[in-house]
Design an enzyme around this catalytic site. Structure first.
Site, PDB file in Angstrom:
ATOM      1  N   ASP A  13       9.307 -12.192   8.729  1.00  0.00           N
ATOM      2  CA  ASP A  13       9.200 -11.425   7.476  1.00  0.00           C
ATOM      3  C   ASP A  13       9.829 -10.041   7.691  1.00  0.00           C
ATOM      4  O   ASP A  13      10.490  -9.482   6.804  1.00  0.00           O
ATOM      5  CB  ASP A  13       7.722 -11.282   7.049  1.00  0.00           C
ATOM      6  N   HIS A  16      13.469  -9.343   6.781  1.00  0.00           N
ATOM      7  CA  HIS A  16      13.889  -8.889   5.449  1.00  0.00           C
ATOM      8  C   HIS A  16      14.112  -7.375   5.476  1.00  0.00           C
ATOM      9  O   HIS A  16      15.125  -6.866   5.015  1.00  0.00           O
ATOM     10  CB  HIS A  16      12.818  -9.190   4.393  1.00  0.00           C
ATOM     11  N   HIS A 193      -1.350 -15.467   3.950  1.00  0.00           N
ATOM     12  CA  HIS A 193      -0.230 -14.547   4.231  1.00  0.00           C
ATOM     13  C   HIS A 193      -0.194 -13.529   3.095  1.00  0.00           C
ATOM     14  O   HIS A 193      -0.053 -13.894   1.929  1.00  0.00           O
ATOM     15  CB  HIS A 193       1.060 -15.366   4.277  1.00  0.00           C
ATOM     16  N   HIS A 195       1.031  -9.681   1.245  1.00  0.00           N
ATOM     17  CA  HIS A 195       1.971  -8.552   1.145  1.00  0.00           C
ATOM     18  C   HIS A 195       1.215  -7.368   0.572  1.00  0.00           C
ATOM     19  O   HIS A 195       0.330  -7.527  -0.272  1.00  0.00           O
ATOM     20  CB  HIS A 195       3.200  -8.929   0.311  1.00  0.00           C
ATOM     21  N   TYR A 284       8.702 -11.492  -6.130  1.00  0.00           N
ATOM     22  CA  TYR A 284       8.909 -11.904  -4.733  1.00  0.00           C
ATOM     23  C   TYR A 284       9.294 -10.688  -3.873  1.00  0.00           C
ATOM     24  O   TYR A 284      10.281 -10.000  -4.169  1.00  0.00           O
ATOM     25  CB  TYR A 284      10.078 -12.888  -4.784  1.00  0.00           C
TER      26      TYR A 284
END
Ligand SMILES: C[C@H](O)CC(=O)C(=O)O
Ligand SMILES: [Mn+2]
Length: 331
Positions: A13, A16, A193, A195, A284
């Site tokens: 991740d 990114h 998971h 964010h 996203y």
């Protein structure tokens, strides 16, 4: 003995945020640190998973197989995981990842599309990998659909099913509802998971644990898409205070975060106006840097682009739409 299995995603991740420019040396150093700290699993791949290096997603500086191999060579105890989105990654990518040293695969699909993963999950099991299904953008489907999709993963052979809050949109009670329903309806283990776009990554991870999840993702210094993920070293400290065993040494993991990851952060891993809007509008997280670029290119406010992307219910793989939306907003 571990009560909760931490899987660190800094090298996947985090890719990114690094615009997929990790060097082999950086990967080796982080992998060595994670292994020494006692992290059970960590993921290495292009941010969009195996085969993700492309014009659409962003080209990797170094072939991910080299990075996987470099990381695996540093492991005496930790295991390298890879992520694969069927169609972007293919079965050969999985096989090559195994040859490079991977021990676990997470097969990721949009939250309503678990049915495209049957072959990859079966093949992953055949290769002897610890195998998980990973339901992305979990805020876009009601709990009943998540249960149905998780059952598909389980029927294909997944040993763990992840609820993935790709947009950092979910509130703690929504996480609780989803994880609890999985706990009641499927037999495999459950992962989560997060964010941090709404500053809820830690709270949501704890809600997931409370509801029955046993696999939790984190990243060092929160290095990940959007505002990043649950911060691994903080998660270790919080769980330790709660009396939950993770097998990770707190001082060692803080050292990896401070001495190895902090110096290479391309920018502060913070909740900026734009990443906050991603969480707010359900976009996203890996769209952040693409949106920044499109905003500059077309002279449109990043937040307006993101709100429109949320309204259109865009999903990963539609990166080209970001530019289209920016262009249409300029008009
Ligand atoms: C391919 C995505 O970046 C997977 C992920 O980490 C997410 O959906 O969040
Ligand atoms: Mn993610």
């Amino acid at each position: 003995m571990r009560d909760i299995h931490i899987l660190d995603v800094s090298l996947r991740d985090g890719s990114h945020s690094m615009k997929h420019q990790y060097s082999e040396q950086q990967v080796r150093d982080i992998a060595r640190g994670l292994n020494q700290a006692g992290v059970e699993y960590f993921e290495v791949a292009h941010g969009d998973g195996l085969g993700g290096s492309s014009l659409q997603y962003g080209l990797s500086a170094v072939d991910e197989l080299k990075l996987i191999e470099a990381a695996a060579n540093e492991c005496t105890d930790s295991k390298v995981a890879v992520l694969l989105i069927p169609g972007i990654g293919i079965k050969d990518d999985l096989k090559n990842a195994v040859n490079a040293g991977a021990k676990m695969a997470r097969v990721a699909t949009h939250v309503t599309e678990a049915d495209i993963s049957a072959q990859h999950i079966a093949y992953s099991r055949e290769l002897g990998l610890k195998t998980a299904g990973f339901l992305m953008m979990a805020h876009m489907a009601p709990t009943s659909v998540i249960v149905e999709q998780a059952k598909l993963f389980e029927s294909y052979g997944a040993e763990i099913v992840y609820v993935t809050d790709s947009a950092g949109y979910l509130l703690p009670d929504q996480v609780t509802e989803r994880i609890r329903a999985l706990k009641e309806n499927i037999g495999c283990e459950i992962g989560f998971h997060a964010h941090n776009n709404m500053s809820l990554a830690m709270a949501n991870s704890l809600a997931a644990i409370e509801a029955g999840a046993t696999y939790i993702d984190g990243s060092l210094r929160a290095l990940g898409a959007g505002s990043g993920n649950t911060q691994t070293e903080v998660l270790v400290a919080v769980l330790q205070r709660m009396g939950i065993q993770t097998g990770v040494d707190l001082y060692n993991i803080i050292d990896v975060a401070n001495d190895i990851v902090a110096p290479i952060l391309p920018r502060p891993q913070e909740i900026s106006g734009s990443s906050l809007i991603m969480g707010y509008a359900g976009v996203y997280s890996s769209f952040l840097l693409h949106t920044e670029k499109a905003s500059k290119q077309f002279g449109v406010d990043e937040r307006d682009i993101l709100v429109e992307l949320g309204r259109r219910k865009t999903v990963g793989g539609q990166e080209d739409l970001i530019y289209e939306v920016a262009q249409s907003l300029r008009k």
